[in-house]
Write a protein that holds these residues in place. Structure first.
Motif, PDB file in Angstrom:
ATOM      1  N   LYS A  11      -4.138  -4.104   0.342  1.00 17.52           N
ATOM      2  CA  LYS A  11      -5.583  -4.098   0.543  1.00 17.52           C
ATOM      3  C   LYS A  11      -6.183  -5.409   0.056  1.00 17.52           C
ATOM      4  O   LYS A  11      -7.228  -5.816   0.498  1.00 17.52           O
ATOM      5  CB  LYS A  11      -6.224  -2.923  -0.202  1.00 17.52           C
ATOM      6  CG  LYS A  11      -5.858  -1.581   0.385  1.00 17.52           C
ATOM      7  CD  LYS A  11      -6.543  -0.459  -0.369  1.00 17.52           C
ATOM      8  CE  LYS A  11      -6.139   0.880   0.215  1.00 17.52           C
ATOM      9  NZ  LYS A  11      -6.757   1.976  -0.497  1.00 17.52           N
ATOM     10  N   ASP A  12      -5.479  -6.047  -0.866  1.00 15.68           N
ATOM     11  CA  ASP A  12      -5.967  -7.255  -1.507  1.00 15.68           C
ATOM     12  C   ASP A  12      -5.096  -8.437  -1.086  1.00 15.68           C
ATOM     13  O   ASP A  12      -3.913  -8.503  -1.429  1.00 15.68           O
ATOM     14  CB  ASP A  12      -5.909  -7.049  -3.027  1.00 15.68           C
ATOM     15  CG  ASP A  12      -6.448  -8.222  -3.829  1.00 15.68           C
ATOM     16  OD1 ASP A  12      -6.405  -9.360  -3.343  1.00 15.68           O
ATOM     17  OD2 ASP A  12      -6.883  -7.976  -4.956  1.00 15.68           O
ATOM     18  N   LYS A  13      -5.656  -9.374  -0.338  1.00 15.40           N
ATOM     19  CA  LYS A  13      -4.908 -10.539   0.161  1.00 15.40           C
ATOM     20  C   LYS A  13      -4.416 -11.426  -0.988  1.00 15.40           C
ATOM     21  O   LYS A  13      -3.337 -12.008  -0.904  1.00 15.40           O
ATOM     22  CB  LYS A  13      -5.762 -11.357   1.137  1.00 15.40           C
ATOM     23  CG  LYS A  13      -6.000 -10.656   2.448  1.00 15.40           C
ATOM     24  CD  LYS A  13      -4.713 -10.568   3.230  1.00 15.40           C
ATOM     25  CE  LYS A  13      -4.927  -9.866   4.547  1.00 15.40           C
ATOM     26  NZ  LYS A  13      -3.668  -9.565   5.220  1.00 15.40           N
ATOM     27  N   TYR A  14      -5.201 -11.554  -2.038  1.00 15.24           N
ATOM     28  CA  TYR A  14      -4.788 -12.358  -3.184  1.00 15.24           C
ATOM     29  C   TYR A  14      -3.527 -11.767  -3.804  1.00 15.24           C
ATOM     30  O   TYR A  14      -2.574 -12.484  -4.112  1.00 15.24           O
ATOM     31  CB  TYR A  14      -5.913 -12.451  -4.223  1.00 15.24           C
ATOM     32  CG  TYR A  14      -5.504 -13.205  -5.468  1.00 15.24           C
ATOM     33  CD1 TYR A  14      -5.434 -14.599  -5.459  1.00 15.24           C
ATOM     34  CD2 TYR A  14      -5.148 -12.526  -6.632  1.00 15.24           C
ATOM     35  CE1 TYR A  14      -5.024 -15.293  -6.594  1.00 15.24           C
ATOM     36  CE2 TYR A  14      -4.749 -13.207  -7.761  1.00 15.24           C
ATOM     37  CZ  TYR A  14      -4.689 -14.596  -7.739  1.00 15.24           C
ATOM     38  OH  TYR A  14      -4.282 -15.277  -8.861  1.00 15.24           O
ATOM     39  N   TYR A  15      -3.512 -10.450  -3.979  1.00 21.36           N
ATOM     40  CA  TYR A  15      -2.342  -9.771  -4.549  1.00 21.36           C
ATOM     41  C   TYR A  15      -1.129  -9.955  -3.636  1.00 21.36           C
ATOM     42  O   TYR A  15      -0.018 -10.223  -4.111  1.00 21.36           O
ATOM     43  CB  TYR A  15      -2.648  -8.286  -4.757  1.00 21.36           C
ATOM     44  CG  TYR A  15      -1.503  -7.506  -5.340  1.00 21.36           C
ATOM     45  CD1 TYR A  15      -1.098  -7.705  -6.658  1.00 21.36           C
ATOM     46  CD2 TYR A  15      -0.815  -6.563  -4.582  1.00 21.36           C
ATOM     47  CE1 TYR A  15      -0.045  -6.983  -7.202  1.00 21.36           C
ATOM     48  CE2 TYR A  15       0.241  -5.843  -5.115  1.00 21.36           C
ATOM     49  CZ  TYR A  15       0.618  -6.066  -6.417  1.00 21.36           C
ATOM     50  OH  TYR A  15       1.665  -5.366  -6.953  1.00 21.36           O
ATOM     51  N   GLU A  16      -1.328  -9.837  -2.351  1.00 24.84           N
ATOM     52  CA  GLU A  16      -0.237 -10.045  -1.391  1.00 24.84           C
ATOM     53  C   GLU A  16       0.348 -11.452  -1.544  1.00 24.84           C
ATOM     54  O   GLU A  16       1.572 -11.628  -1.580  1.00 24.84           O
ATOM     55  CB  GLU A  16      -0.746  -9.840   0.033  1.00 24.84           C
ATOM     56  CG  GLU A  16       0.311 -10.064   1.097  1.00 24.84           C
ATOM     57  CD  GLU A  16      -0.213  -9.831   2.501  1.00 24.84           C
ATOM     58  OE1 GLU A  16       0.626  -9.796   3.419  1.00 24.84           O
ATOM     59  OE2 GLU A  16      -1.439  -9.710   2.694  1.00 24.84           O
ATOM     60  N   HIS A  17      -0.526 -12.433  -1.660  1.00 24.82           N
ATOM     61  CA  HIS A  17      -0.080 -13.811  -1.836  1.00 24.82           C
ATOM     62  C   HIS A  17       0.723 -13.963  -3.132  1.00 24.82           C
ATOM     63  O   HIS A  17       1.778 -14.611  -3.149  1.00 24.82           O
ATOM     64  CB  HIS A  17      -1.294 -14.756  -1.831  1.00 24.82           C
ATOM     65  CG  HIS A  17      -0.951 -16.175  -2.148  1.00 24.82           C
ATOM     66  ND1 HIS A  17      -0.309 -17.000  -1.250  1.00 24.82           N
ATOM     67  CD2 HIS A  17      -1.120 -16.899  -3.284  1.00 24.82           C
ATOM     68  CE1 HIS A  17      -0.105 -18.182  -1.812  1.00 24.82           C
ATOM     69  NE2 HIS A  17      -0.595 -18.148  -3.049  1.00 24.82           N
ATOM     70  N   GLU A  18       0.233 -13.354  -4.217  1.00 32.67           N
ATOM     71  CA  GLU A  18       0.915 -13.430  -5.509  1.00 32.67           C
ATOM     72  C   GLU A  18       2.312 -12.808  -5.439  1.00 32.67           C
ATOM     73  O   GLU A  18       3.281 -13.370  -5.950  1.00 32.67           O
ATOM     74  CB  GLU A  18       0.092 -12.732  -6.602  1.00 32.67           C
ATOM     75  CG  GLU A  18      -1.178 -13.454  -6.971  1.00 32.67           C
ATOM     76  CD  GLU A  18      -0.905 -14.774  -7.669  1.00 32.67           C
ATOM     77  OE1 GLU A  18      -0.138 -14.775  -8.656  1.00 32.67           O
ATOM     78  OE2 GLU A  18      -1.441 -15.792  -7.223  1.00 32.67           O
ATOM     79  N   VAL A  19       2.420 -11.651  -4.799  1.00 34.07           N
ATOM     80  CA  VAL A  19       3.710 -10.975  -4.690  1.00 34.07           C
ATOM     81  C   VAL A  19       4.680 -11.827  -3.869  1.00 34.07           C
ATOM     82  O   VAL A  19       5.828 -12.042  -4.274  1.00 34.07           O
ATOM     83  CB  VAL A  19       3.552  -9.571  -4.060  1.00 34.07           C
ATOM     84  CG1 VAL A  19       4.898  -8.977  -3.678  1.00 34.07           C
ATOM     85  CG2 VAL A  19       2.802  -8.645  -5.014  1.00 34.07           C
ATOM     86  N   ASN A  20       4.223 -12.320  -2.741  1.00 31.13           N
ATOM     87  CA  ASN A  20       5.090 -13.148  -1.893  1.00 31.13           C
ATOM     88  C   ASN A  20       5.524 -14.418  -2.615  1.00 31.13           C
ATOM     89  O   ASN A  20       6.668 -14.860  -2.467  1.00 31.13           O
ATOM     90  CB  ASN A  20       4.397 -13.483  -0.571  1.00 31.13           C
ATOM     91  CG  ASN A  20       4.330 -12.280   0.338  1.00 31.13           C
ATOM     92  OD1 ASN A  20       5.234 -11.451   0.356  1.00 31.13           O
ATOM     93  ND2 ASN A  20       3.256 -12.167   1.098  1.00 31.13           N
ATOM     94  N   GLU A  21       4.631 -14.991  -3.391  1.00 29.38           N
ATOM     95  CA  GLU A  21       4.964 -16.191  -4.158  1.00 29.38           C
ATOM     96  C   GLU A  21       6.037 -15.891  -5.212  1.00 29.38           C
ATOM     97  O   GLU A  21       6.976 -16.679  -5.397  1.00 29.38           O
ATOM     98  CB  GLU A  21       3.697 -16.742  -4.821  1.00 29.38           C
ATOM     99  CG  GLU A  21       3.789 -18.204  -5.191  1.00 29.38           C
ATOM    100  CD  GLU A  21       2.425 -18.757  -5.581  1.00 29.38           C
ATOM    101  OE1 GLU A  21       2.197 -18.864  -6.803  1.00 29.38           O
ATOM    102  OE2 GLU A  21       1.631 -19.059  -4.670  1.00 29.38           O
ATOM    103  N   LEU A  22       5.910 -14.766  -5.899  1.00 28.04           N
ATOM    104  CA  LEU A  22       6.921 -14.378  -6.890  1.00 28.04           C
ATOM    105  C   LEU A  22       8.292 -14.172  -6.248  1.00 28.04           C
ATOM    106  O   LEU A  22       9.317 -14.585  -6.805  1.00 28.04           O
ATOM    107  CB  LEU A  22       6.497 -13.097  -7.610  1.00 28.04           C
ATOM    108  CG  LEU A  22       5.423 -13.228  -8.668  1.00 28.04           C
ATOM    109  CD1 LEU A  22       4.955 -11.859  -9.127  1.00 28.04           C
ATOM    110  CD2 LEU A  22       5.933 -14.034  -9.858  1.00 28.04           C
TER     111      LEU A  22
END
Length: 156
Positions: A11-22
């Protein structure tokens, strides 16, 4: 080495970006597979690839997905929230860990890693328990028994 199959979206694009980056930083893209939102049939196809089902929820009531995973013979590892503890017999038909307790979750996964005897035992228990608790015939019988008790104790 574990592979992690993740079903669901963000639901949160920022969180999605953070997870993919990790995942990228940890060079885990071969071990972590994101499916996004899936149909029921697609979810069953993902289940076929897995022996362990993890539900690290912050809150739940009585998640149907646990009953489905148990019925499929998956070892369920879930956070002890809501009615989850009523669905799983801890250390018998699945495993519970305290919400947000990453160390406890990791220890359970270490316990299960390459422990085929334990996985097969818990898997069999999960299937039996799912049949007893969640099969429509079982639910209908329990509901019928409940209504009979209500009628017996009713003062009509």
């Amino acid at each position: 080495i574990f592979n992690l199959h993740v079903v669901g979206g963000y639901k949160d694009k920022y969180y999605e970006h953070e997870v993919n980056e990790l995942v990228q930083e940890g060079s885990l893209s071969q071990q972590v597979i994101f499916y996004g939102w899936q149909t029921q049939e697609q979810i069953f196809q993902v289940h076929e690839k897995c022996r362990i089902f993890i539900l690290p929820s912050q809150q739940e009531t009585m998640p149907v997905v646990i009953g489905e995973a148990m019925a499929l013979g998956k070892v369920v590892v879930a956070s002890n929230v809501g009615a989850v503890s009523e669905m799983i017999t801890d250390k018998s038909s699945g495993f519970l860990f305290e919400r947000n307790n990453v160390d406890q979750l990791c220890n359970l996964l270490r316990l299960l890693h390459k422990n085929n005897t334990l996985i097969e035992s818990v898997s069999g228990n999960a299937m039996r328990e799912a049949r007893e608790k969640f099969h429509p015939d079982s639910i209908a019988s329990k509901t019928h028994e409940f209504y009979l008790k209500v009628l017996k104790n009713a003062s009509i």
